[in-house]
Every structure is written in structure tokens, then in C-alpha cells.
Write a protein that holds these residues in place. Structure first.
Motif, mmCIF file in Angstrom:
data_model
loop_
_atom_site.group_PDB
_atom_site.id
_atom_site.type_symbol
_atom_site.label_atom_id
_atom_site.label_comp_id
_atom_site.label_asym_id
_atom_site.label_seq_id
_atom_site.Cartn_x
_atom_site.Cartn_y
_atom_site.Cartn_z
ATOM 1 N N UNK A 156 78.058 29.761 29.025
ATOM 2 C CA UNK A 156 77.580 29.495 27.658
ATOM 3 C C UNK A 156 77.617 30.750 26.793
ATOM 4 N N UNK A 157 78.478 31.651 27.193
ATOM 5 C CA UNK A 157 78.631 32.925 26.492
ATOM 6 C C UNK A 157 78.464 32.848 24.971
ATOM 7 N N UNK A 158 79.364 32.135 24.322
ATOM 8 C CA UNK A 158 79.383 32.112 22.860
ATOM 9 C C UNK A 158 78.105 31.532 22.272
ATOM 10 N N UNK A 159 77.536 30.556 22.972
ATOM 11 C CA UNK A 159 76.331 29.908 22.464
ATOM 12 C C UNK A 159 75.135 30.846 22.506
ATOM 13 N N UNK A 160 75.037 31.569 23.614
ATOM 14 C CA UNK A 160 73.923 32.511 23.743
ATOM 15 C C UNK A 160 74.052 33.629 22.710
ATOM 16 N N UNK A 161 75.268 34.084 22.532
ATOM 17 C CA UNK A 161 75.533 35.105 21.520
ATOM 18 C C UNK A 161 75.123 34.613 20.135
ATOM 19 N N UNK A 162 75.471 33.374 19.856
ATOM 20 C CA UNK A 162 75.139 32.794 18.549
ATOM 21 C C UNK A 162 73.643 32.850 18.285
ATOM 22 N N UNK A 163 72.863 32.535 19.297
ATOM 23 C CA UNK A 163 71.416 32.565 19.114
ATOM 24 C C UNK A 163 70.931 33.988 18.842
ATOM 25 N N UNK A 164 71.496 34.951 19.549
ATOM 26 C CA UNK A 164 71.116 36.343 19.278
ATOM 27 C C UNK A 164 71.415 36.735 17.838
ATOM 28 N N UNK A 165 72.527 36.246 17.336
ATOM 29 C CA UNK A 165 72.972 36.713 16.020
ATOM 30 C C UNK A 165 72.321 35.972 14.867
ATOM 31 N N UNK A 166 72.025 34.690 15.052
ATOM 32 C CA UNK A 166 71.613 33.897 13.895
ATOM 33 C C UNK A 166 70.145 33.480 13.866
ATOM 34 N N UNK A 167 69.395 33.789 14.902
ATOM 35 C CA UNK A 167 67.969 33.442 14.879
ATOM 36 C C UNK A 167 67.290 34.012 13.636
ATOM 37 N N UNK A 168 67.723 35.189 13.247
ATOM 38 C CA UNK A 168 67.170 35.851 12.060
ATOM 39 C C UNK A 168 67.409 35.053 10.775
ATOM 40 N N UNK A 169 68.444 34.240 10.754
ATOM 41 C CA UNK A 169 68.763 33.495 9.534
ATOM 42 C C UNK A 169 67.897 32.250 9.359
ATOM 43 N N UNK A 170 67.095 31.960 10.357
ATOM 44 C CA UNK A 170 66.233 30.776 10.274
ATOM 45 C C UNK A 170 64.984 31.057 9.454
#
Lengths: 217, 217
Positions: A114-128
DNA sequence: ATTATCTATAGATCTATAGATAATGC
DNA sequence: ATTATCTATAGATCTATAGATAATGC
């Protein structure tokens, strides 16, 4: 499980048929995940998401109220998948001997896949928006808690030495993060280690932690 | 050092006076760091950056060619500061006994103090154009390399057991990431651990890793 | 003359909604 | 009648630049 369903229900929709809401939101999430991974949240437009979901822009907004809603649905879906992956892995691992090493191995494979998915959460959680961010961080804590549970059980059966609560918690967080590390440092690590080698070395390290603590108590 | 200066020079400017370029870019970076930490890169506008820098929007664009240029300048400046912090810390630490523990402690304190900046790099590196992203990741590798260097020296003097290169590299990356972990999981960790306690526990684990490896070779 | 700075704005989006249309069930 | 869907667009930005103006040095 309840709180997750609760959270999803909180997102407003104009559509009465709740089964349809679930279907369409699944389409939306599937389309959005791909776009966000490729372009990031901010560079993906609601029009792109609508089109990739097979909906018009008007229909899209019948199922969510804002672009941020979509990001939350995406993060929540990813966490649900990770959690399921980890829970399954635990079940398999807890049957064999040398349980902690097995759990780590299974979990790291989930991260690998789930590489890309986990990365996505690291990067975009701040945008919530704050409210959503809180829910996403709670997901993260709950997943880490699965590791805490395993370690506690293994201490109970004497398969791991006794450790205080703070130590156990930190080991659980380290397991989580060292799994994620494979995803956010993959640009370096994958050039120097195979996933198997990475797992072997890190497992040794984590078991070393338990031993280091034990010899200190 | 040379490659860093090189990179900055690569960013185009219409201004001939290179001293002035340096001054104005420092203003721009200082203003942008704050805005990016508070709002994120995408939600910060070039007008806000110009205003906070004390420049007009027109002047801003005399010193950079695109908004992404600003993000790169910001990331590069942060890394320069982290690297300086770590280099200073190494110098202090390498004088005393129990060097590795000292190095870890000093480095984790740098992370603690630069919390928001380190977090910013985790979140916005993805927003950089490929060419810039590569440079930023190289900075990250170089900083990790400082730890590799210390460990190698300590192995040379017999203060650490012999380990193969891959193990040493991975320990260095673990030190980097466990320092960052304090920043990106602070929302949880700071509620359960003081920074001192966190450092103590993680240091014990990292030293345990060296020991675990040693007993295996 | 040359350099630095500013104002005004072109040009290109993007989110979100209003209001029209099609489909379904009473 | 009610529900779901679509088209068209209001309204609000935002990045980047053109062209005018001020300051400096020959």
C-alpha cells in the motif's frame, strides 16, 4: 467500526437512497485516490474527480458538500484497508511461533503493497479541516493499538519479557513508523535493500529493543 | 556546500546585484516559511508572500520565476539549518564519552526545536517539480550520511562493535527517521512522553540495535 | 542608461450552485 | 410527486507579466 461508519454518515448528501450513496461514494473514492496519488490533492480538480468517477460535476456535489469531504473519504477508506490488512495479518501470525517477528513481517508487507496510499496520508492529512484531521489521526492511533495488543498478549504468555506500558506503546509506534519508513524513504531504501532484507534487519532491531529493555528492568 | 550554492544560483532572477538577490531572497524565504507552516504551500498565495516579504508582487517575480521556486528555496534553507544544527551537535558530542548516545540526544533536540520546519518538508516535498525534489532528497541523504560517518568512526576506535555497511546505513536512517517521528507523531507522543523521556527510550533502542547486530555477527 | 520597483491587469482556472431535465413510483 | 442527474455559469480567485515610474551612476 461504529465510529468509522458514524464519521462517514456525518458527511452530508442530498441523496435519499443510502445504498446508492455508498455505491457512488465508492466510485468517487476510487477515482480520487488515483488522481491524488498522481497529482496530489490540490492539483486534482473536482471536475477531474467527477469525470473519473463517471459522474457530472453537478451529481458529484449531490454526494459530498466540499472537495475536502472527498479527501476525508479517501483517507478513511485507506485506513480501513490498512486496518483490515493488519488485522488479517495478526490473525495469521498469532498462530505460529516467534509471533512478534511474524507480525512485523506481515505488517511491513502491507506497507509495501500500500506504498502510495500510505504516502498519500502522510502528505495530505494536513490539507484536511481540523475536524476530519482528528478522525484520521484517531485511525492511526487505533492501528498502532493493534500492535500494542499483540505485545501485551505475548508478555502475558511469557513469550516477551515484561515491559512497562510506556515502553510497549513506544515499541508499537516504532513498528508503525518503521513500516511507513519503507514507503516514505523508498526512493533511497529500495535502491539499497530488498523488501525482505529490510524486514529482516528492522525485525532484528525491534526485537533488540525488547531485549534491551528487558535487561534493564 | 558547493552543490547547494549551485542549486540556488540555478534559480533565475532579473536582478543583477547578486548581494541584493541574497538579501531579498532571505526576506522571501523567511516570510514564506511562516505562511507555508500556517496554511500549507497551496493555500498560500504569491500575493501573501510578496506582502509578508515587504515586496510588491511585481518585485517578487524579479527574484524568482515561479511559486515552486519559492518552495524550493524554503526547503533548501530548512535543510541547511538542520544540517548546520546536526554538524554543530556532532562536534560537541564527539568530544565526550558515550558518543553515539550524545549524538542522538543532540540531533533529537534539533528535531524538537525545528518541529514545524521538518514537518513542512515531509508534507510539501511532493509539491516540488521533479528537478527540485531530487535536490531536496539529496539533502536528506547527506544529513543521514553524517550519522553514518559517526558510526563508522566509532567502529574504527572500537567504541561500537563491527557491523556491515548495510546495517550501519540502516541504523543511520533509523536515527534520522526516529528524530522526525517526534515531529510527525507529536500530536500523540507529546501527550504521553516528555522529549527527554522519548530521547532516553529511543536511544536505548538504537544502542540495542547495535548490540543485537553484534551478537549475531 | 541602467537597474530596481511598482501598479494594473491579462488570462486562466476552480469550486460550488441554480435551475432544467429525465427517470421512477404512487 | 419525488428522486437523481445534468448543463451552464456565477463568483471568486490566483499566477505571472507588461509597461510605467523612480532611483542611481556615468
Amino acid at each position: 467500526m461504529i465510529s468509522k461508519t458514524q464519521a462517514k454518515t456525518d458527511i452530508p448528501t442530498q441523496i435519499k437512497n443510502s445504498e446508492l450513496v455508498e455505491i457512488r461514494r465508492r466510485q468517487i473514492v476510487d477515482a480520487a485516490v488515483e488522481l491524488f496519488i498522481e497529482q496530489g490533492f490540490h492539483k486534482s480538480t473536482t471536475r477531474q474527480i467527477a469525470r473519473a468517477s463517471g459522474l457530472s460535476i453537478g451529481s458529484l456535489y449531490e454526494y459530498i458538500a466540499s472537495k475536502e469531504d472527498i479527501l476525508f473519504l479517501v483517507c478513511d477508506a485507506i485506513h480501513a484497508e490498512v486496518e483490515k490488512g493488519v488485522a488479517d495479518a495478526l490473525e495469521r501470525a498469532e498462530k505460529g511461533p516467534n509471533t512478534l517477528a511474524e507480525v512485523i513481517k506481515e505488517y511491513f508487507w502491507v506497507c509495501h503493497q500500500m506504498n502510495d496510499h500510505i504516502l498519500l496520508i502522510y502528505q495530505e492529512t494536513q490539507s484536511l479541516p481540523k475536524k476530519f484531521r482528528k478522525l484520521v489521526l484517531e485511525n492511526e492511533v487505533r492501528i498502532t493499538g493493534l500492535f500494542t495488543g499483540v505485545i501485551a498478549r505475548l508478555m502475558g504468555t511469557g513469550d516477551l519479557p515484561g515491559m512497562d506500558e510506556k515502553t510497549v506503546d513506544l515499541i508499537a509506534h516504532n513498528i508503525s513508523v518503521l513500516g511507513h519508513m519503507w514507503t516514505f524513504r523508498r526512493w533511497f531504501l529500495a535502491n539499497h535493500y530488498s523488501i525482505d532484507m529490510y524486514i529482516d534487519l528492522q525485525t532484528r532491531y525491534i526485537l533488540g529493543m525488547c531485549r534491551a529493555t528487558a535487561t534493564m528492568v
